[in-house]
Design a protein around this motif. Sequence first.
Motif, PDB file in Angstrom:
ATOM      1  N   PRO A 282      16.613  -4.316   7.417  1.00 42.06           N
ATOM      2  CA  PRO A 282      15.866  -5.376   8.097  1.00 42.06           C
ATOM      3  C   PRO A 282      15.134  -6.252   7.073  1.00 42.06           C
ATOM      4  O   PRO A 282      14.522  -5.735   6.145  1.00 42.06           O
ATOM      5  N   GLY A 283      15.240  -7.540   7.243  1.00 44.08           N
ATOM      6  CA  GLY A 283      14.565  -8.466   6.338  1.00 44.08           C
ATOM      7  C   GLY A 283      15.456  -8.886   5.183  1.00 44.08           C
ATOM      8  O   GLY A 283      15.361 -10.002   4.690  1.00 44.08           O
ATOM      9  N   ARG A 284      16.331  -7.997   4.759  1.00 42.03           N
ATOM     10  CA  ARG A 284      17.220  -8.305   3.636  1.00 42.03           C
ATOM     11  C   ARG A 284      18.601  -8.698   4.161  1.00 42.03           C
ATOM     12  O   ARG A 284      19.365  -9.374   3.495  1.00 42.03           O
ATOM     13  N   GLY A 285      18.898  -8.243   5.353  1.00 40.10           N
ATOM     14  CA  GLY A 285      20.205  -8.533   5.945  1.00 40.10           C
ATOM     15  C   GLY A 285      21.285  -7.666   5.314  1.00 40.10           C
ATOM     16  O   GLY A 285      21.006  -6.585   4.803  1.00 40.10           O
ATOM     17  N   TYR A 286      22.515  -8.169   5.325  1.00 41.86           N
ATOM     18  CA  TYR A 286      23.643  -7.421   4.747  1.00 41.86           C
ATOM     19  C   TYR A 286      23.725  -7.687   3.253  1.00 41.86           C
ATOM     20  O   TYR A 286      23.502  -8.814   2.821  1.00 41.86           O
ATOM     21  N   TYR A 287      24.053  -6.671   2.486  1.00 43.73           N
ATOM     22  CA  TYR A 287      24.251  -6.870   1.050  1.00 43.73           C
ATOM     23  C   TYR A 287      25.365  -5.942   0.561  1.00 43.73           C
ATOM     24  O   TYR A 287      25.631  -4.901   1.161  1.00 43.73           O
ATOM     25  N   PRO A 288      26.026  -6.344  -0.534  1.00 42.24           N
ATOM     26  CA  PRO A 288      27.196  -5.591  -1.000  1.00 42.24           C
ATOM     27  C   PRO A 288      26.804  -4.288  -1.693  1.00 42.24           C
ATOM     28  O   PRO A 288      25.683  -4.172  -2.217  1.00 42.24           O
ATOM     29  N   PRO A 289      27.734  -3.328  -1.746  1.00 43.73           N
ATOM     30  CA  PRO A 289      27.453  -2.007  -2.319  1.00 43.73           C
ATOM     31  C   PRO A 289      26.906  -2.072  -3.740  1.00 43.73           C
ATOM     32  O   PRO A 289      26.070  -1.257  -4.117  1.00 43.73           O
ATOM     33  N   GLU A 290      27.339  -3.071  -4.532  1.00 42.00           N
ATOM     34  CA  GLU A 290      26.878  -3.093  -5.920  1.00 42.00           C
ATOM     35  C   GLU A 290      25.380  -3.391  -6.033  1.00 42.00           C
ATOM     36  O   GLU A 290      24.777  -3.147  -7.065  1.00 42.00           O
ATOM     37  N   LEU A 291      24.785  -3.896  -4.958  1.00 41.32           N
ATOM     38  CA  LEU A 291      23.346  -4.158  -5.003  1.00 41.32           C
ATOM     39  C   LEU A 291      22.533  -3.000  -4.407  1.00 41.32           C
ATOM     40  O   LEU A 291      21.311  -3.062  -4.334  1.00 41.32           O
ATOM     41  N   ALA A 292      23.217  -1.955  -3.983  1.00 40.53           N
ATOM     42  CA  ALA A 292      22.506  -0.826  -3.366  1.00 40.53           C
ATOM     43  C   ALA A 292      21.838   0.035  -4.432  1.00 40.53           C
ATOM     44  O   ALA A 292      22.345   0.162  -5.548  1.00 40.53           O
ATOM     45  N   GLY A 293      20.694   0.597  -4.099  1.00 37.83           N
ATOM     46  CA  GLY A 293      19.988   1.504  -5.007  1.00 37.83           C
ATOM     47  C   GLY A 293      20.089   2.925  -4.503  1.00 37.83           C
ATOM     48  O   GLY A 293      21.190   3.426  -4.241  1.00 37.83           O
ATOM     49  N   GLU A 294      18.922   3.556  -4.306  1.00 33.88           N
ATOM     50  CA  GLU A 294      18.922   4.976  -3.923  1.00 33.88           C
ATOM     51  C   GLU A 294      19.525   5.216  -2.540  1.00 33.88           C
ATOM     52  O   GLU A 294      19.934   6.339  -2.221  1.00 33.88           O
ATOM     53  N   GLU A 295      19.628   4.147  -1.733  1.00 37.44           N
ATOM     54  CA  GLU A 295      20.186   4.317  -0.390  1.00 37.44           C
ATOM     55  C   GLU A 295      21.650   4.786  -0.419  1.00 37.44           C
ATOM     56  O   GLU A 295      22.153   5.314   0.564  1.00 37.44           O
ATOM     57  N   ARG A 296      22.295   4.603  -1.580  1.00 40.54           N
ATOM     58  CA  ARG A 296      23.664   5.136  -1.736  1.00 40.54           C
ATOM     59  C   ARG A 296      23.748   6.613  -1.412  1.00 40.54           C
ATOM     60  O   ARG A 296      24.752   7.091  -0.893  1.00 40.54           O
ATOM     61  N   ASP A 297      22.699   7.340  -1.804  1.00 39.92           N
ATOM     62  CA  ASP A 297      22.725   8.804  -1.652  1.00 39.92           C
ATOM     63  C   ASP A 297      22.040   9.286  -0.384  1.00 39.92           C
ATOM     64  O   ASP A 297      21.982  10.485  -0.137  1.00 39.92           O
ATOM     65  N   HIS A 298      21.485   8.377   0.402  1.00 37.39           N
ATOM     66  CA  HIS A 298      20.831   8.818   1.633  1.00 37.39           C
ATOM     67  C   HIS A 298      21.889   9.320   2.614  1.00 37.39           C
ATOM     68  O   HIS A 298      22.813   8.589   2.965  1.00 37.39           O
ATOM     69  N   PHE A 299      21.714  10.526   3.032  1.00 36.02           N
ATOM     70  CA  PHE A 299      22.753  11.127   3.873  1.00 36.02           C
ATOM     71  C   PHE A 299      22.187  12.389   4.530  1.00 36.02           C
ATOM     72  O   PHE A 299      21.697  13.284   3.854  1.00 36.02           O
ATOM     73  N   GLY A 300      22.235  12.428   5.839  1.00 33.68           N
ATOM     74  CA  GLY A 300      21.768  13.616   6.558  1.00 33.68           C
ATOM     75  C   GLY A 300      22.629  13.867   7.775  1.00 33.68           C
ATOM     76  O   GLY A 300      23.275  12.949   8.292  1.00 33.68           O
ATOM     77  N   VAL A 301      22.655  15.110   8.185  1.00 34.05           N
ATOM     78  CA  VAL A 301      23.413  15.455   9.389  1.00 34.05           C
ATOM     79  C   VAL A 301      22.658  16.544  10.141  1.00 34.05           C
ATOM     80  O   VAL A 301      22.036  17.419   9.529  1.00 34.05           O
ATOM     81  N   CYS A 302      22.660  16.463  11.462  1.00 36.55           N
ATOM     82  CA  CYS A 302      21.951  17.453  12.266  1.00 36.55           C
ATOM     83  C   CYS A 302      22.730  17.739  13.553  1.00 36.55           C
ATOM     84  O   CYS A 302      23.348  16.841  14.126  1.00 36.55           O
ATOM     85  N   LEU A 303      22.735  18.994  13.940  1.00 34.61           N
ATOM     86  CA  LEU A 303      23.345  19.398  15.211  1.00 34.61           C
ATOM     87  C   LEU A 303      22.256  20.052  16.056  1.00 34.61           C
ATOM     88  O   LEU A 303      21.484  20.860  15.550  1.00 34.61           O
ATOM     89  N   VAL A 304      22.198  19.695  17.324  1.00 34.42           N
ATOM     90  CA  VAL A 304      21.290  20.369  18.265  1.00 34.42           C
ATOM     91  C   VAL A 304      22.135  20.838  19.442  1.00 34.42           C
ATOM     92  O   VAL A 304      22.863  20.039  20.052  1.00 34.42           O
ATOM     93  N   SER A 305      22.062  22.131  19.732  1.00 35.80           N
ATOM     94  CA  SER A 305      22.894  22.678  20.805  1.00 35.80           C
ATOM     95  C   SER A 305      22.185  22.557  22.154  1.00 35.80           C
ATOM     96  O   SER A 305      20.968  22.341  22.219  1.00 35.80           O
ATOM     97  N   THR A 306      22.949  22.702  23.218  1.00 34.99           N
ATOM     98  CA  THR A 306      22.353  22.558  24.557  1.00 34.99           C
ATOM     99  C   THR A 306      21.471  23.761  24.907  1.00 34.99           C
ATOM    100  O   THR A 306      20.817  23.754  25.946  1.00 34.99           O
ATOM    101  N   ASP A 307      21.467  24.787  24.035  1.00 39.77           N
ATOM    102  CA  ASP A 307      20.452  25.833  24.240  1.00 39.77           C
ATOM    103  C   ASP A 307      19.322  25.732  23.210  1.00 39.77           C
ATOM    104  O   ASP A 307      18.580  26.682  22.976  1.00 39.77           O
ATOM    105  N   GLY A 308      19.228  24.545  22.594  1.00 37.68           N
ATOM    106  CA  GLY A 308      18.043  24.240  21.793  1.00 37.68           C
ATOM    107  C   GLY A 308      18.061  24.690  20.344  1.00 37.68           C
ATOM    108  O   GLY A 308      17.035  24.638  19.670  1.00 37.68           O
TER     109      GLY A 308
END
Length: 330
Positions: free
Chosen positions: A35-61
């Motif tokens: 937001p505020g910067r809009g779209y930018y190409p991968p070569e201008l990316a910094g630490e966001e390159r490595d931002h990565f998370g995954v989560c699973l939540v089951s229907t029994d919590g």
Amino acid sequence: MGKGHVDPRIDDKLEELYRRHLDAEEPTLAKYYTPGRGYYPPELAGEERDHFGVCLVSTDGQVYGAGDYELRFALQSLSKVFVYGMALCDHGRERVLENVGVEPSGNAFNSLVFDERYNRPFNPMVNSGALATTDLIAAEGYTEAWERIRGTFGVYAADDTLEADEEIFREEMRDADRNRATAYLMRSYGMIGREVENTLALYLRQCSIPVNCQDLATMAATLANGGTNPITGRQAIERPYVRDILSVMYTCGMYDFAGQWAYEVGIPAKSGVSGGILAVIPGKFGIGVFSPGLDVQGNSVRGIAVCEELSDRLGLHVFANESEDALLQA
Ligand code: GLN
């Protein structure tokens, strides 16, 4: 909220999945959005390159997370799922269908093309469709509508403190030329009836709510659980409308990649330009993935790869016909 996990074997598998995809090539990487910067190409990316998370939540919590699963990012288009649900609860299927269809558009999410035959946006998962569903939220005015949106999202996520980030919201409003044009065009066609600037602001404000993968997976698990949050037991949406939401996610949730997604991954899902994807395995669990590197359609590259692999290994594709043995070996 902690992980509250119960099976270390699943934790290990998720960690391994995370590590592998963190290191994998991203051949379809095309852009990033902030937001505020809009779209930018991968070569201008910094630490966001490595931002990565995954989560699973089951229907029994049960909650399983790996990587940056607690890192926050703006909800963006993922909000469209839940506001569509609110419009359905407020007005019922028939009335909502008058204002927004359920057809995949084949166009980009911010397209200015409408379903001319019915004079409505193609579906609620693109920007014009979300403006239409936001315009339908039953409320006396802006403040009441916002409180309802915020409150409902909080029930889905098991977090009453969910709130828009005012800085992100300001940036979204500043860069809103296209969404503003869409909203005014829609009013001229009679597709929205309320004060345009309010509807636009309500839409962009819902996009500006920070969430993390655990929130996303919990929201998805609530849908997987028939509309009742599996952690709090609170009802976020009436059960009959969950089917409607999942159907539209299945056919329209991944922008102009929706057909290929349905074909290859085969689970109802929704993506947003900040790099989040939420996916729902009805009766079983919800998935929340975040990685901000996007492909040309605006979908998270790692997010797609992770969902593809989970679908494959766990036999999640709705039309998969694996034997029990195959599932046990996955
Ligand atoms: N705020 C963005 C927009 O309205 C959200 C779109 C998206 O995530 N695809 O353009």
